[in-house]
Motif scaffolding. Structure first.
Motif, PDB file in Angstrom:
ATOM      1  N   ILE A  40      -5.577  -3.484   8.553  1.00  0.00           N
ATOM      2  CA  ILE A  40      -6.564  -2.773   7.741  1.00  0.00           C
ATOM      3  C   ILE A  40      -6.902  -1.422   8.386  1.00  0.00           C
ATOM      4  O   ILE A  40      -6.946  -0.386   7.714  1.00  0.00           O
ATOM      5  CB  ILE A  40      -7.844  -3.610   7.580  1.00  0.00           C
ATOM      6  CG1 ILE A  40      -7.552  -4.864   6.745  1.00  0.00           C
ATOM      7  CG2 ILE A  40      -8.944  -2.786   6.935  1.00  0.00           C
ATOM      8  CD1 ILE A  40      -7.134  -4.578   5.330  1.00  0.00           C
ATOM      9  N   ALA A  78       0.824  -1.206   0.000  1.00  0.00           N
ATOM     10  CA  ALA A  78       0.000   0.000   0.000  1.00  0.00           C
ATOM     11  C   ALA A  78       0.862   1.263   0.000  1.00  0.00           C
ATOM     12  O   ALA A  78       0.556   2.236  -0.704  1.00  0.00           O
ATOM     13  CB  ALA A  78      -0.931  -0.003   1.212  1.00  0.00           C
ATOM     14  N   THR A  97      -7.971   0.122   0.923  1.00  0.00           N
ATOM     15  CA  THR A  97      -7.668  -1.303   1.064  1.00  0.00           C
ATOM     16  C   THR A  97      -8.555  -2.166   0.177  1.00  0.00           C
ATOM     17  O   THR A  97      -8.475  -3.394   0.226  1.00  0.00           O
ATOM     18  CB  THR A  97      -7.843  -1.741   2.534  1.00  0.00           C
ATOM     19  OG1 THR A  97      -9.193  -1.467   2.950  1.00  0.00           O
ATOM     20  CG2 THR A  97      -6.869  -0.994   3.444  1.00  0.00           C
TER      21      THR A  97
END
Length: 279
Positions: free
Chosen positions: A160, A132, A170
């Motif tokens: 998360i 990410a 996400t």
């Protein structure tokens, strides 16, 4: 490098136990390892490993360093490189690249975007953080991927929550096995980084195309215990450490560096941030 040093190095490595100990240290290079950790990974008795390390050190293939009362060991990659150079010097009339397979001789991709894979054991937190982060901080220079050697069925809820608090989306992220990226139709990787010790300890087949690799170990936040706040702090620290590494990686002039220099820089990123995390 003289012929006697070559013979000693090769004869020392010509043993299944010693070469596995050496390969483990290479996977962790440039960071050192404690013998007890090595013995646990290799499933060896301490005295057996001690004999292997003594032989490797005498051959100049590993180096020991004092850390208080303990001795840490690291692979002497310079010596290993000289040994390889000696073997390849006269190969095919000095053209060693002619003696490799087409797959091993594949040059690294030199045009953006670069494909970068982060490997963890569970692919539920740290490698997901790295994917990410690079996706959002990479400025379009990289395609970020992550996978696990033994992935969990779902992402860790604390991971998360951490990503969403930091402003990362996400959606579509999921735990995957590294086999997904070893298929013939998978994207060719330019960089492969392990971000947890368990993944670095496992023996994996060489990645097709010989990408730049490095070990960027981060403490496992999933193992954190205590209150909800303490667990959340462990995930925050892991995220922060990886963020610093990703920022340093993105700032590299990848196309302007020779392969050896680039390898040195990504190793430094892992080593420098590792020191910062323990200071």
């Amino acid at each position: 490098m003289n012929i006697h040093s070559v013979i000693r190095g090769l004869s020392t490595l010509a043993h299944p136990g010693r070469i596995e100990a050496f390969r483990l240290l290479v996977r962790h290079a440039p960071q050192p390892m404690r013998p007890r950790d090595m013995a646990a990974v290799l499933r060896l008795k301490p005295n057996t490993l001690s004999n292997y390390l003594s032989d490797l050190e005498a051959a100049g293939l590993v180096q020991g360093q004092r850390d208080g009362r303990a001795v840490l060991y690291r692979a002497n990659t310079d010596a290993a490189g000289r040994l390889i150079d000696f073997l390849a010097l006269d190969c095919c009339r000095g053209r060693a690249f002619s003696c490799t397979s087409g797959e091993g001789a594949t040059a690294m991709t030199t045009q953006e975007p670069f494909n970068v894979l982060f490997i963890c054991s569970g692919n539920s937190a740290r490698s997901i953080f790295a994917e990410a982060l690079l996706r959002d901080l990479g400025k379009g220079r990289c395609n970020a991927y992550s996978a696990g050697t033994k992935p969990h069925s779902e992402l860790n809820p604390y991971a998360i929550a951490m990503l969403e608090r930091a402003g990362h989306t996400t959606a579509g992220m999921e735990a995957k096995n590294i086999s997904v990226f070893q298929r013939p139709d998978a994207p060719a990787m330019d960089f492969v980084f392990t971000v947890c010790d368990r993944a670095a300890d496992e023996t994996c087949q060489p990645w097709p195309g010989q990408p730049i690799t490095a070990h960027w170990g981060v403490a496992d936040p999933v193992k954190a215990s205590g209150t909800e706040a303490e667990k959340g702090l462990a995930f925050s620290r892991a995220y922060s450490e990886l963020r610093h590494r990703i920022i340093a990686f993105v700032e590299l002039s990848i196309t302007g560096l020779q392969r050896q220099a680039l390898q040195h820089r990504v190793d430094e990123i892992g080593a420098d941030q590792g020191k910062a995390a323990t200071s």
